[in-house]
Motif scaffolding. Structure first.
Motif, PDB file in Angstrom:
ATOM      1  N   SER A   1       8.770  -3.396  -7.677  1.00  0.00           N
ATOM      2  CA  SER A   1      10.224  -3.249  -8.293  1.00  0.00           C
ATOM      3  C   SER A   1      10.296  -2.673  -9.547  1.00  0.00           C
ATOM      4  O   SER A   1       9.572  -2.848 -10.554  1.00  0.00           O
ATOM      5  CB  SER A   1      10.789  -4.762  -8.585  1.00  0.00           C
ATOM      6  OG  SER A   1      12.192  -4.678  -9.138  1.00  0.00           O
ATOM      7  N   ASP A   2      11.348  -1.873  -9.970  1.00  0.00           N
ATOM      8  CA  ASP A   2      11.613  -1.247 -11.421  1.00  0.00           C
ATOM      9  C   ASP A   2      12.152  -2.281 -12.095  1.00  0.00           C
ATOM     10  O   ASP A   2      12.088  -1.743 -13.393  1.00  0.00           O
ATOM     11  CB  ASP A   2      12.525   0.001 -11.055  1.00  0.00           C
ATOM     12  CG  ASP A   2      11.963   1.091 -10.197  1.00  0.00           C
ATOM     13  OD1 ASP A   2      10.775   1.205 -10.127  1.00  0.00           O
ATOM     14  OD2 ASP A   2      12.711   1.936  -9.464  1.00  0.00           O
ATOM     15  N   GLN A   3      12.655  -3.295 -11.847  1.00  0.00           N
ATOM     16  CA  GLN A   3      13.527  -4.236 -12.675  1.00  0.00           C
ATOM     17  C   GLN A   3      12.530  -5.436 -12.984  1.00  0.00           C
ATOM     18  O   GLN A   3      12.094  -6.130 -11.737  1.00  0.00           O
ATOM     19  CB  GLN A   3      14.861  -4.736 -12.070  1.00  0.00           C
ATOM     20  CG  GLN A   3      15.788  -3.761 -11.714  1.00  0.00           C
ATOM     21  CD  GLN A   3      16.181  -2.959 -12.995  1.00  0.00           C
ATOM     22  OE1 GLN A   3      16.417  -3.323 -14.006  1.00  0.00           O
ATOM     23  NE2 GLN A   3      16.305  -1.714 -12.772  1.00  0.00           N
TER      24      GLN A   3
ATOM     25  N   GLU B   1       1.797   1.930  -7.380  1.00  0.00           N
ATOM     26  CA  GLU B   1       2.624   1.774  -6.265  1.00  0.00           C
ATOM     27  C   GLU B   1       2.394   0.654  -5.404  1.00  0.00           C
ATOM     28  O   GLU B   1       2.997   0.368  -4.230  1.00  0.00           O
ATOM     29  CB  GLU B   1       2.602   3.171  -5.344  1.00  0.00           C
ATOM     30  CG  GLU B   1       3.237   4.382  -5.940  1.00  0.00           C
ATOM     31  CD  GLU B   1       4.378   4.354  -6.566  1.00  0.00           C
ATOM     32  OE1 GLU B   1       5.433   3.974  -5.672  1.00  0.00           O
ATOM     33  OE2 GLU B   1       4.878   4.570  -7.484  1.00  0.00           O
ATOM     34  N   VAL B   2       1.418  -0.243  -5.760  1.00  0.00           N
ATOM     35  CA  VAL B   2       0.878  -1.501  -4.919  1.00  0.00           C
ATOM     36  C   VAL B   2       1.261  -2.734  -5.482  1.00  0.00           C
ATOM     37  O   VAL B   2       1.158  -2.976  -6.696  1.00  0.00           O
ATOM     38  CB  VAL B   2      -0.473  -1.350  -4.865  1.00  0.00           C
ATOM     39  CG1 VAL B   2      -1.093  -2.499  -4.184  1.00  0.00           C
ATOM     40  CG2 VAL B   2      -1.108  -0.216  -4.101  1.00  0.00           C
ATOM     41  N   GLY B   3       1.801  -3.566  -4.738  1.00  0.00           N
ATOM     42  CA  GLY B   3       2.248  -4.936  -5.148  1.00  0.00           C
ATOM     43  C   GLY B   3       2.128  -5.943  -4.231  1.00  0.00           C
ATOM     44  O   GLY B   3       1.902  -5.770  -2.993  1.00  0.00           O
ATOM     45  N   PHE B   4       1.567  -7.148  -4.733  1.00  0.00           N
ATOM     46  CA  PHE B   4       1.364  -8.350  -4.026  1.00  0.00           C
ATOM     47  C   PHE B   4       1.709  -9.510  -4.780  1.00  0.00           C
ATOM     48  O   PHE B   4       1.829  -9.311  -5.916  1.00  0.00           O
ATOM     49  CB  PHE B   4      -0.053  -8.543  -3.569  1.00  0.00           C
ATOM     50  CG  PHE B   4      -1.123  -8.560  -4.923  1.00  0.00           C
ATOM     51  CD1 PHE B   4      -1.366  -9.941  -5.168  1.00  0.00           C
ATOM     52  CD2 PHE B   4      -1.735  -7.611  -5.452  1.00  0.00           C
ATOM     53  CE1 PHE B   4      -2.311 -10.100  -6.132  1.00  0.00           C
ATOM     54  CE2 PHE B   4      -2.617  -7.772  -6.361  1.00  0.00           C
ATOM     55  CZ  PHE B   4      -2.934  -9.038  -6.769  1.00  0.00           C
ATOM     56  N   GLU B   5       2.228 -10.556  -4.012  1.00  0.00           N
ATOM     57  CA  GLU B   5       2.637 -11.922  -4.617  1.00  0.00           C
ATOM     58  C   GLU B   5       1.776 -12.924  -4.276  1.00  0.00           C
ATOM     59  O   GLU B   5       1.127 -13.015  -3.064  1.00  0.00           O
ATOM     60  CB  GLU B   5       4.148 -12.051  -3.879  1.00  0.00           C
ATOM     61  CG  GLU B   5       4.900 -13.259  -4.496  1.00  0.00           C
ATOM     62  CD  GLU B   5       6.165 -13.129  -4.002  1.00  0.00           C
ATOM     63  OE1 GLU B   5       7.243 -13.255  -4.586  1.00  0.00           O
ATOM     64  OE2 GLU B   5       6.157 -13.280  -2.713  1.00  0.00           O
ATOM     65  N   VAL B   6       1.468 -13.734  -5.192  1.00  0.00           N
ATOM     66  CA  VAL B   6       0.474 -15.011  -5.017  1.00  0.00           C
ATOM     67  C   VAL B   6       1.322 -16.116  -4.967  1.00  0.00           C
ATOM     68  O   VAL B   6       1.987 -16.488  -6.083  1.00  0.00           O
ATOM     69  CB  VAL B   6      -0.633 -14.801  -5.862  1.00  0.00           C
ATOM     70  CG1 VAL B   6      -1.451 -16.043  -5.659  1.00  0.00           C
ATOM     71  CG2 VAL B   6      -1.322 -13.756  -6.135  1.00  0.00           C
ATOM     72  N   ILE B   7       1.358 -16.978  -3.849  1.00  0.00           N
ATOM     73  CA  ILE B   7       2.218 -18.110  -4.015  1.00  0.00           C
ATOM     74  C   ILE B   7       1.407 -19.360  -3.544  1.00  0.00           C
ATOM     75  O   ILE B   7       0.389 -19.396  -2.799  1.00  0.00           O
ATOM     76  CB  ILE B   7       3.311 -17.924  -2.783  1.00  0.00           C
ATOM     77  CG1 ILE B   7       4.206 -16.684  -3.012  1.00  0.00           C
ATOM     78  CG2 ILE B   7       4.095 -19.308  -2.625  1.00  0.00           C
ATOM     79  CD1 ILE B   7       5.178 -16.228  -1.685  1.00  0.00           C
TER      80      ILE B   7
END
Length: 398
Positions: free
Chosen positions: A13-15, A105-111
């Motif tokens: 995200s850019d925000q 350009e790579v993103g991940f989410e740890v939940i």
């Protein structure tokens, strides 16, 4: 109880959503955590070792389901370690309930599975800082006392901090100050972990695939408004006996502290001038390769505090700091950053910011005092270093 962890890919995200968040940001790497699923707190001499042991226990029982397809993705913990073993505040290591990690350009989410409780009642805070418990006159006097200590003891360098205060009514929402810091100082490590925040120019130690690296900063000068003057200031800093003297202590301290944990350690032969929007710093990069079985926190336990934030010899410097500074540094000038279950991590030194206390924010800036130091010049250096936090909290951006 074991942590049940899901890791999944997300769109970058850019925000930046920074309200109520813990953050560690630099350029296009952004780590943003919300809530706390589990936290470890420690105090005293063995605080880093206790945090390290707690982190190992978490990893031993964590059930990690990496659905992201990103091999480097892992469970993320954030940590803030107090400068002094004598601090009345906790050193902390915690796993956010949700952590978003963006790298280019790579993103991940740890939940972390389970009920989510987030801080939504934080109040935005902007305003101005006033003299704290260490006035200008008191700071100049402390520098003078430090110079006297060089003659009376084996002390060669000591870092003395000065504080400013801003009153607050409740736990602050730092979204605006953090965004300002990250936008203005993208090459610094903008952080908000536990009760410390700021935009540090100094990497304490980074671990990546078994290799470690650090950037040592010591020696400071203000930027010039004219390009020719600015260039002259940079060259003057590089040839300043006082600043090179201070810098040499810091680099030697880093190399010596890393050697027991590394198969090799290598430092630049000459420092370079690092340009920030407000300041020039003398900088030296240090690299090494961790021995088998050594973790980032193992090295940090012996590495902190370095000469860059305490002095030389360390024990004498810490005693003088305790004697002269009328406030608890808490997490200021301590290690702050992140750790991953894959062994990687990045800890900066918590500088160019401050600490959140009950009913106030305390900003702190320190100077390395050596035998060539001048009290008035050191006071002026603290004002240069306070520019970042004054800008971040100004009612209108400067």
């Amino acid at each position: 109880m074991a942590l049940k962890v899901i890791i999944r890919e997300v769109i970058v995200s850019d925000q930046l959503e920074l309200a109520g968040s813990s953050v560690f940001l630099r350029n296009d790497q952004q780590i943003i955590g919300t809530g706390r699923a589990i936290q470890i707190a420690a105090r005293g001499k063995n605080r880093v070792a206790e945090l390290a042991a707690g982190w190992k226990e978490i990893l031993a029982t964590a059930e990690i389901d990496n659905q992201s397809g990103i091999s480097s993705a892992g469970l993320i913990a954030l940590t803030s370690i107090t400068f002094s073993e004598n601090s009345s505040q906790d050193s902390v290591l915690y796993v956010p309930m949700i952590t978003k990690v963006y790298r280019g350009e790579v993103g991940f989410e740890v939940i972390i599975e389970g009920p989510k409780t987030l801080e939504n009642d934080l109040q935005p805070v902007l305003g101005s800082f006033q003299d704290g418990s260490f006035t200008s006159d008191a700071f100049r006097s402390a520098v003078g006392q430090s110079l006297e200590a060089f003659s009376a003891t084996d002390l060669e360098k000591v870092v003395i901090g000065r504080d400013l205060l801003m009153p607050i009514d409740s736990r602050p929402n730092l979204a605006i100050p953090l965004k300002r810091l990250h936008d203005r100082y993208p090459d610094c490590w903008t952080y908000a972990v536990g009760d410390v925040f700021g935009a540090s120019p100094e990497l304490l130690l980074r671990a990546q695939k078994g290799e470690v690296s650090a950037r040592v900063l010591a020696g400071t000068a203000g930027r010039g408004t004219d390009p020719d003057v600015d260039r002259a200031i940079s060259e003057g800093l590089a040839h300043s006996q006082k600043n090179r003297h201070e810098h040499e202590f810091a680099v030697n301290s880093m190399v010596q502290a890393l050697q027991p944990f590394c198969d090799f350690v290598q430092a630049d032969s000459e420092p370079f001038s690092l340009a920030l929007p407000d300041l020039w710093h003398l900088a030296t990069d240090v690299k090494g390769e961790l021995r088998d079985g050594v973790t980032l926190l193992d090295a940090i336990a012996e590495l902190h505090p370095t000469a860059a934030v305490a002095g030389t010899p360390t024990q004498l410097a810490e005693l003088l700091i305790d004697e002269l500074e009328p406030f608890d540094r808490a997490g200021y000038a301590g290690p702050v950053g992140w750790l991953s279950s894959n062994g990687d991590g990045e800890l900066a030194i918590a500088l160019r910011g401050g600490i959140i206390e009950p009913n106030q924010i305390r900003a702190i800036a320190g100077c390395g005092i050596v035998s060539e130091s001048d009290p008035e010049a050191e006071l002026a250096e603290t004002e240069l270093k306070f520019k970042a936090v004054r800008y971040a909290f100004a009612a209108e951006s400067l």
